[in-house]
Design an enzyme around this catalytic site. Structure first.
Site, short mmCIF file in Angstrom:
data_model
loop_
_atom_site.label_atom_id
_atom_site.label_comp_id
_atom_site.label_asym_id
_atom_site.label_seq_id
_atom_site.Cartn_x
_atom_site.Cartn_y
_atom_site.Cartn_z
N LYS A 132 0.80 -1.39 0.39
CA LYS A 132 -0.39 -0.06 0.05
C LYS A 132 0.70 1.54 0.02
O LYS A 132 0.50 2.35 -0.86
CB LYS A 132 -0.83 -0.04 1.48
CG LYS A 132 -2.11 0.68 1.21
CD LYS A 132 -3.13 0.55 2.56
CE LYS A 132 -4.09 -0.62 2.44
NZ LYS A 132 -4.33 -0.63 4.17
N ARG A 138 -3.26 3.13 8.44
CA ARG A 138 -3.19 1.46 7.64
C ARG A 138 -2.13 1.15 7.56
O ARG A 138 -1.09 1.38 7.64
CB ARG A 138 -3.91 2.32 6.34
CG ARG A 138 -4.40 3.74 6.26
CD ARG A 138 -4.88 4.20 4.83
NE ARG A 138 -4.64 3.64 3.94
CZ ARG A 138 -5.23 3.82 2.97
NH1 ARG A 138 -4.86 4.63 2.19
NH2 ARG A 138 -5.63 2.37 1.85
N GLY A 172 -8.39 -7.47 4.71
CA GLY A 172 -9.04 -7.59 6.06
C GLY A 172 -8.42 -8.46 6.91
O GLY A 172 -9.12 -8.38 8.05
N MET A 196 -5.81 -6.75 8.30
CA MET A 196 -4.95 -6.19 9.37
C MET A 196 -6.32 -4.90 9.99
O MET A 196 -6.96 -4.84 8.79
CB MET A 196 -3.80 -5.36 9.13
CG MET A 196 -2.86 -6.34 8.52
SD MET A 196 -1.86 -7.54 9.93
CE MET A 196 -0.97 -6.51 10.44
N ARG A 239 -3.48 -1.51 -6.63
CA ARG A 239 -2.47 -2.20 -6.19
C ARG A 239 -3.06 -3.79 -7.32
O ARG A 239 -3.92 -3.13 -8.29
CB ARG A 239 -2.76 -3.54 -5.02
CG ARG A 239 -4.65 -4.37 -4.86
CD ARG A 239 -4.20 -4.56 -3.69
NE ARG A 239 -5.64 -4.52 -3.34
CZ ARG A 239 -6.21 -4.79 -1.85
NH1 ARG A 239 -5.78 -4.54 -0.85
NH2 ARG A 239 -7.77 -4.94 -1.78
N HIS A 295 -15.85 -9.64 1.68
CA HIS A 295 -14.06 -10.14 2.15
C HIS A 295 -15.03 -11.70 1.44
O HIS A 295 -13.66 -12.22 0.87
CB HIS A 295 -14.59 -10.31 3.79
CG HIS A 295 -14.01 -11.45 4.10
ND1 HIS A 295 -14.37 -12.96 4.32
CD2 HIS A 295 -12.62 -11.11 4.46
CE1 HIS A 295 -13.20 -13.13 5.13
NE2 HIS A 295 -12.03 -12.05 4.92
N SER A 324 13.27 -43.15 -15.78
CA SER A 324 11.90 -42.76 -15.42
C SER A 324 12.42 -42.72 -13.90
O SER A 324 12.23 -43.53 -13.60
CB SER A 324 11.05 -43.04 -16.57
OG SER A 324 9.79 -41.97 -15.48
N CYS A 376 8.28 -39.03 -13.74
CA CYS A 376 6.85 -40.08 -13.54
C CYS A 376 6.33 -39.81 -11.77
O CYS A 376 5.07 -40.83 -11.90
CB CYS A 376 6.76 -41.37 -14.18
SG CYS A 376 7.66 -43.10 -13.50
N TYR A 396 11.84 -35.09 -20.12
CA TYR A 396 10.02 -34.89 -19.97
C TYR A 396 9.70 -34.85 -18.54
O TYR A 396 10.05 -35.30 -17.88
CB TYR A 396 9.41 -35.80 -21.11
CG TYR A 396 9.50 -37.67 -20.15
CD1 TYR A 396 8.66 -37.88 -19.47
CD2 TYR A 396 10.49 -37.66 -21.26
CE1 TYR A 396 9.03 -39.19 -19.03
CE2 TYR A 396 10.95 -39.37 -20.58
CZ TYR A 396 9.53 -39.35 -19.27
OH TYR A 396 9.84 -41.16 -19.76
P1 ADP Z 1 -7.53 -2.23 3.26
O1 ADP Z 1 -5.92 -2.56 3.56
O2 ADP Z 1 -8.76 -3.02 5.20
O3 ADP Z 1 -8.01 -2.13 2.62
P2 ADP Z 1 -7.29 0.87 4.38
O4 ADP Z 1 -6.06 0.99 4.88
O5 ADP Z 1 -7.17 0.48 2.28
O6 ADP Z 1 -7.45 -0.67 4.18
O7 ADP Z 1 -8.48 1.39 4.39
C1 ADP Z 1 -9.84 0.98 4.35
C2 ADP Z 1 -11.15 2.69 3.51
O8 ADP Z 1 -10.66 3.16 4.46
C3 ADP Z 1 -9.65 2.63 2.68
O9 ADP Z 1 -10.43 1.61 1.15
C4 ADP Z 1 -10.38 4.16 2.56
O10 ADP Z 1 -12.16 3.65 1.81
C5 ADP Z 1 -10.60 4.69 3.49
N1 ADP Z 1 -9.11 5.50 3.84
C6 ADP Z 1 -8.13 4.68 4.59
N2 ADP Z 1 -7.58 5.97 4.13
C7 ADP Z 1 -8.46 6.77 3.99
C8 ADP Z 1 -8.28 8.33 4.51
N3 ADP Z 1 -6.29 8.94 4.15
N4 ADP Z 1 -8.89 8.90 3.82
C9 ADP Z 1 -10.27 8.65 3.72
N5 ADP Z 1 -10.38 7.56 3.85
C10 ADP Z 1 -8.93 6.28 3.46
MG MG Z 2 -7.04 -1.02 0.92
#
Ligand code: ADP
Ligand code: MG
Ligand code: MG
Length: 915
Positions: free
Chosen positions: A45, A115, A124, A126, A370, A486, A795, A862, A882
């Site tokens: 990220k 984040r 989901g 962390m 990503r 999820h 083989s 094999c 092979y």
């Molecule tokens: P995950 O890794 O679980 O996707 P993120 O760190 O991407 O978690 O955060 C989840 C959501 O929180 C993001 O998709 C975004 O919508 C929101 N978010 C995170 N940082 C910001 C920010 N600086 N401003 C607005 N929304 C944010």
């Molecule tokens: Mg995210």
């Protein structure tokens, strides 16, 4: 010159010889310390936020605390090093400068998100905290600048997330209080709660937290910041994250980075929104921008399933969202900007992107990009189409698809024409068919799957706590959540069928049942999912093998052109051989003959042969088997026309064929004209206490040459017949379990004599039969030079070779190998992926010795390893001609072989670059 200059300044500034490596990396305002290839220290990220910033894409500014600090933090027992804290505060003030707001300022507060983000995405797993920096004072500043509803909506979210993630208050306590507040006010959506209601809710949330912690809710923004940063680092160690790492082979020591980023707000009104999108369809791979958004919302609202997300454009509409307006229609300017950016990102990263965005007052901000997770089907199509678009090369396309996932494509899909009792329809979240008994909890799914039952996991929605159940299930069905929920994301990653957001299901966990219209499904009832259409059926629906055209065959064709090693199949029947040829097999590397003896009319003759008390009796029994064997081989030669067919002579321990019980013994005694006591005594005398190291393989041929003679005769006669029919045949006779050159010498002579007899009898003099051996006893590998004197080919039987050289029983190791893998002593089960350091060396040694004596020696493998991509790569490097694997794995082996060729070709280049 420049180097010297830099040194001087460093010396002047710090006085010390070396500057400490950077641990806090800023981004924003078109610049960044980091970039995309720094994901090891910035996490995915953070690295991509930096890269987007450099590309001039609008990203709220912020900074990333490196993954190194995660280990440090946990080593220090949950403390941030003082130098890191100092760097963080410095980076924070830079953000304040760019955003024109001050952290903790009562009038114009800067809010941030904290984040997590590790090297590979862990959806989901962390936790994230939004709106950090709010307290009783700053919330007022926000209310004054914007409005009360927005300020308290943000504060409500902050207290909830901070309480949940940092202070470990049970998430449900907030949720149920929120539900209650909505009920009291007679509204159904959180957006309908007004400022006053939210203000009261915040006070109650704070109370909940304080009751739980026995401490006042932290009002100091800096204390909040340190708390959240620490929680992210700690979350690397939580159970969900551990489970995910275990399932995905992610090393413990990688750690997560922490991203601190200025907030932008999607919850400031109806010209605001938050959303997620894929640059191509992650389920089918179709080249169409695809996504969902929610107006006046924040963060995870889209995936949480609290409100039905809207499609960003017409192409993203589903049956359920047909009637909803799109982003393209509602906010055309922001949408156009989003389109411009996604195209730029896809071109830049040269891969399908999964993006998160927020629109604040009509202005678009990107929050994440990503490489998007995708189904195997989508992976193949995207790779091929990107190569056709010249975005990537064909070799890159070949490398883009995970070979081990390929067999998912070949497995049965629901038969279109089969009758189906449709009970509901949800989103087609991840394709493929799943049939199994319904279960309503992850634990039950795991339990039943362990007991050998196929299950479909049914949940209102899934969360990371359900991972083990999803892993155990054939497919996943949820009542809530969209294509990016999820359940959908995880199922696609696992290659499992998933139907999500099936709103008609009324699921009751308490009684373990669900009601759909007038159907009631109890735990244990069989249901069928079609993840490609979103259909849910009662009972079992028949399945068919999918047709593999288009992108798949293009990719395979490219792989075939690149690979150096051939791919054969293990097939014992004409039917298997046919399937394998359709999948691209170039011959049979292992045709086992023992299975041919287990049909009722054959096993009797086989038993007579074993229990006969004289050569005469044995030959009489074998004479009955000869025509049957000849027919088997002719069928296989036909199915594999033009390709080599390696037939292994009888291999298993004799005792596998012994009669069980009095009835079977009586039958044989009758047929042999012998008496029951004699036959029983003979059967008992053949009992072995260690059969896998006993009377099997070529040892049978040494004791009972008539058996092998019969088999060789059947092969030679079938081949002659084929030649007379005008077919091209390339039979190869393979002698198993050779440990000593003498065995092979003797059995080769026997075979050659038999073949000569057949030649004379049939008059087919053109008959060519290769004679070779398996290398599966360690002694054979070590004396391969002497053995090669008598062999046209080797083989490698890596199953037995692993069993014998490792001293590990193939049949029993399953019970304890898991402990070896979970404790990290072994990275992989050596029966699944070849043990390169040990067994691999035996292979390499045998290759070297064998080729020294006979340069033209043909070499193959094999064992089961022939269908394992990493093992295939090893065999390609070892210089084999092979690999041979089961029919469904043939495409996977073709792809892995091509990937190996590409990697090997790149190596010298990379090495010289380093120099
Ligand atoms: P995950 O890794 O679980 O996707 P993120 O760190 O991407 O978690 O955060 C989840 C959501 O929180 C993001 O998709 C975004 O919508 C929101 N978010 C995170 N940082 C910001 C920010 N600086 N401003 C607005 N929304 C944010
Ligand atoms: Mg995210
Ligand atoms: Mg063997």
């Amino acid at each position: 010159m420049t180097v010297r200059k830099k040194k001087k300044t460093a010396a002047k500034k710090g006085g010390s010889a070396k500057r400490a490596p950077r641990k806090v990396f800023s981004f924003g305002g078109g610049k960044a310390h980091g970039k995309a290839d720094m994901r090891e220290i910035l996490g995915g990220k953070g690295a991509n936020l930096a890269e987007m910033s450099r590309l001039g894409i609008p990203v709220p500014s912020g900074f990333t605390i490196s993954t190194e600090v995660c280990a440090e933090y946990n080593r220090l027992g949950g403390r941030l090093p003082a130098t890191v804290k100092k760097d963080v505060l410095k980076a924070l003030s830079a953000v304040e400068g760019i955003m024109g707001a001050t952290f903790g300022d009562a009038k114009n507060p800067l809010l941030v998100s904290v984040r997590s983000g590790s090297r590979v995405s862990m959806p989901g797993m962390m936790d994230t905290v939004l709106n950090l920096g709010l307290n009783d004072e700053t919330v007022q500043g926000l209310a004054d600048r914007v409005d009360e509803r927005f300020a308290y909506d943000s504060y409500r979210r902050f207290v909830q997330m901070y309480g949940d993630v940092v202070l470990e208050v049970d998430h449900d306590r907030f949720e149920s209080r929120l539900e209650e507040a909505k009920r009291e006010r007679g509204v159904s959506l959180d957006t309908e709660l007004d400022g006053q209601a939210l203000r009261e809710l915040v006070a109650e949330f704070i109370e909940i937290v304080e009751e739980h912690t026995g401490q006042p809710f932290p009002q100091d923004p800096r204390e909040q910041l340190w708390g959240a940063v620490g929680a992210v680092f700690r979350s690397w160690e939580n159970n969900r994250a551990r489970t995910y790492r275990r399932l995905n082979d992610i090393p413990e020591q990688w750690g997560t980075a922490v991203n601190v980023q200025a907030m932008v707000f999607g919850n400031m009104g109806d010209d605001c929104a938050t959303g997620v999108a894929f640059t191509r369809n992650p389920s089918t791979g179709e080249k169409a921008f695809y996504g969902e958004y929610l107006k006046n919302a924040q963060g995870e609202d889209v995936v949480a399933g609290t409100r039905t997300p809207q499609p960003i454009n017409a192409a993203s509409r589903t049956r359920d969202t047909q009637h909803l307006p799109t982003l393209e229609g509602e906010m055309p300017k922001a949408y156009r900007e989003l389109v411009r950016i996604y195209k730029k990102l896809e071109k830049h990263y040269r891969d399908m992107q999964d993006v998160e965005f927020t629109i604040q007052s009509g202005v678009l901000w990107m929050l994440q990009t990503r490489n998007g997770k995708r189904t195997t089907q989508a992976a193949v199509r995207i790779a091929v189409e990107m190569a056709q678009e010249r975005l990537i090369t064909r070799a890159e396309a070949v490398q883009r698809v995970d070979a081990s996932s390929l067999d998912q494509l070949l497995h049965p899909m629901l038969d279109r024409d089969a009758e189906r009792h449709l009970i509901a329809r949800g989103l087609p979240a991840s394709p493929g068919a799943a049939v199994g008994s319904a279960v309503f909890s992850a634990d039950r799914a795991e339990e039943k799957a362990k007991a050998g039952e196929k299950v479909v996991l049914v949940r209102i929605e899934t969360s990371p706590e359900d991972i083990h159940g999803m892993d155990a299930a054939e497919g996943i069905l949820t009542a809530r959540g969209g294509m990016t929920s999820h359940a959908a994301v995880v199922a696609r990653g696992m290659g499992k069928s998933c139907v999500a957001g099936c709103g008609d299901l009324q699921i009751d966990y308490g009684s373990a049942r669900m009601v759909v219209g007038d159907a009631v499904v109890e735990e244990g009832d069989i249901i069928t999912l079609d993840g490609g259409t979103g259909e849910v059926m009662l009972g079992k629906v028949d399945t068919v093998t999918p047709e593999l055209g288009g992108a798949f065959s293009d990719l395979m064709r490219w792989a075939d052109r690149i690979r150096k090693i051939r791919v054969r199949t293990n097939a014992d029947t004409p039917q298997d051989a046919k399937v394998a040829r359709e999948f691209g097999a170039e011959g049979i590397g292992l045709c086992r003959t023992e299975h041919m003896f287990f049909e009722p009319n054959r096993i009797l003759a086989m038993r007579e042969m074993i229990l006969a008390s004289s050569v005469g009796e044995r030959e009489a029994a074998l004479a009955k088997l000869l025509p049957m064997q000849r027919g088997d081989f002719l069928g296989i030669f036909r199915a594999m026309e033009g390709f080599p067919v390696t037939i292994r002579l009888l291999d298993p321990p004799l005792h596998e064929f012994l009669p069980r019980g009095d009835d079977e013994i009586r039958l044989i005694a009758e047929s042999l004209g012998s008496n029951v006591a004699v036959v029983r005594a003979k059967a008992e005398s053949l009992h072995e206490s260690n059969p896998m190291l006993g009377h099997r393989g070529c040892r049978l041929g040494i004791s009972y040459p008539e058996i092998y003679a019969m088999q060789v005769r059947a092969i030679a006669e079938a081949a002659s017949e084929a030649v007379e029919l005008g077919l091209k045949v390339k039979p190869e006779i393979m002698i198993p379990l050779v440990a000593n050159p003498g065995e092979l010498k003797r059995l080769r002579t026997l075979a050659e004599d038999t073949i000569q007899e057949v030649r004379e009898a049939t008059g087919v003099s053109r008959l060519r039969l290769a004679i070779g051996t398996m290398i599966e006893v360690p002694r054979a590998a070590l004396t391969a030079d002497a053995i090669a004197e008598h062999a046209d080919f080797f083989s490698f039987g890596t199953n037995d070779l692993t069993q014998m050289a490792y001293g590990l029983s193939r049949d029993d190791a399953g019970n304890f190998l898991v402990d070896y893998v979970s404790t990290g002593i072994l990275e992989d089960d050596p029966f699944v992926t070849i043990d390169v350091e040990g067994i691999g060396r035996l292979v390499e040694r045998a290759v070297e010795l064998g080729r020294k004596v006979r340069p033209g020696l043909k070499l193959g493998i094999c064992g089961e390893h022939g269908g394992d991509p990493r093992s295939v790569k090893f065999f390609a490097r070892a210089g084999l001609d092979y690999v041979s694997c089961s029919p469904y794995r043939v495409p996977l082996a073709r792809l892995a072989a091509a990937q190996a060729a590409i990697e090997m070709a790149e190596e010298p280049a990379r090495r010289s670059k380093k120099r």
